[in-house]
Design an enzyme around this catalytic site. Sequence first.
Site, PDB file in Angstrom:
ATOM      1  N   ASP A   1       0.826  -1.208   0.000  1.00  0.00           N
ATOM      2  CA  ASP A   1       0.000   0.000   0.000  1.00  0.00           C
ATOM      3  C   ASP A   1       0.858   1.254   0.000  1.00  0.00           C
ATOM      4  O   ASP A   1       1.459   1.608   1.006  1.00  0.00           O
ATOM      5  CB  ASP A   1      -0.917  -0.018   1.225  1.00  0.00           C
TER       6      ASP A   1
ATOM      7  N   ASP B   1      -2.221   5.305  -5.441  1.00  0.00           N
ATOM      8  CA  ASP B   1      -2.431   4.498  -4.236  1.00  0.00           C
ATOM      9  C   ASP B   1      -2.621   3.033  -4.600  1.00  0.00           C
ATOM     10  O   ASP B   1      -3.689   2.625  -5.048  1.00  0.00           O
ATOM     11  CB  ASP B   1      -3.657   5.021  -3.488  1.00  0.00           C
TER      12      ASP B   1
END
Length: 397
Positions: free
Chosen positions: A77, A264
């Site tokens: 992430d 992201d």
Amino acid sequence: MQFSLATLTTLLAFVAAAPANKGFVHAPIKKQSLQAAQSKIPNFASSGPITAELYNELMAYQVQISLGGQTISASIDTGSEILWVWENDSIACQVDQQDCDTDGSYNPKKSSTSKDTGVPFNINYGKGHADGYLYTDNAVIGGASAPGFKFGVNSGDLSSGGFSMVFGIGVNSDASTSISAQLQKSGEISRNLYGMSFSDANLAGTSNDNSEITFGAINTGRYTGSLKTIPRVATQGGYQHFSVSASGKFGDVDLFDNDLVILDSGTTMTYLKSDYYNAFLGGLEDLDITLSDYSGGWHGYPCSENSKINFTYNFSGKEITVTGHDLAIPGNAVNSNVDSSVCFMGVDDGGNMNLFGDTFLRAIYSVYDLERDEVSIAQAAHGKPDNYVVITGDVPN
């Protein structure tokens, strides 16, 4: 970052470690039963390359890391900054022991090098939160060591969101919780940066599923043309993200010009601001493409229409093309009752933000330079031989 509540099983091959004389190593890929990614916008709340294979379940990409000799599989992430894992006797593991057996959990008592710092951590997501205490232990990723790596240990349960363990590798002011900074500190890499390459969603579990993250190096075999290095743009509210300026078009429809975009990898979808998303829907209508609603908030359409769908983004003069094939999510991968001819649209309404997740990122090769606050991007390439280049200075353009 974001994760789904749906559960799928993916068959993944084992990959042997690369020869040591190539200066990089691969972590093995294995069969996992994982949580798939879903629409959930977060709250804004030897100096060689180290390569760890990422494995793709739907479009949730995971990487393995060893903590005190205990193997953990966590979702990578770029939108958060620390790794957090389930404690072995957490409520989550008691409720679903199978998932903890599959993805691993952390038992501090099994590691002689484990240390509880006594410092709490808390991360708020769009749905739920993760909290617990920070520990330090010896970490190994891709065969490279990072002694004294700091990470979060969560003793909670799935009622706080229902997502898997998260490996935050985003912008981080605390070097002790940054795996790339710790690899640099231990002398494993020269520069605090990493390159990422995502495979096609349809390749999950096949021998061609070769997603990877490479610390301290780039892989020129994963992109076409040249890399474009662009500065990270600071965001409001004190949050630190990989935010860059871009312009976007859908076909002949201008969506936005010189607006902020957040990259992201912990998010599955591409989210556009509401006005831009509505313009995109208008463009679909012009192409005679109709989205149908499915359970779980998914929007389906015939996969045969993918050839009509084409986005063009401009990042400081670097043009990136994202096709319908890049954006499409196989409908029956999410819901087995959905016909194989149906695709789910990988673009959705982002409210007041542009948040570019995996349906965008798999169209590019990206390099995240944490030392210089820069991001480098290029159009993704598939089928080229791998070519790892250790970075000791500038990222080559």
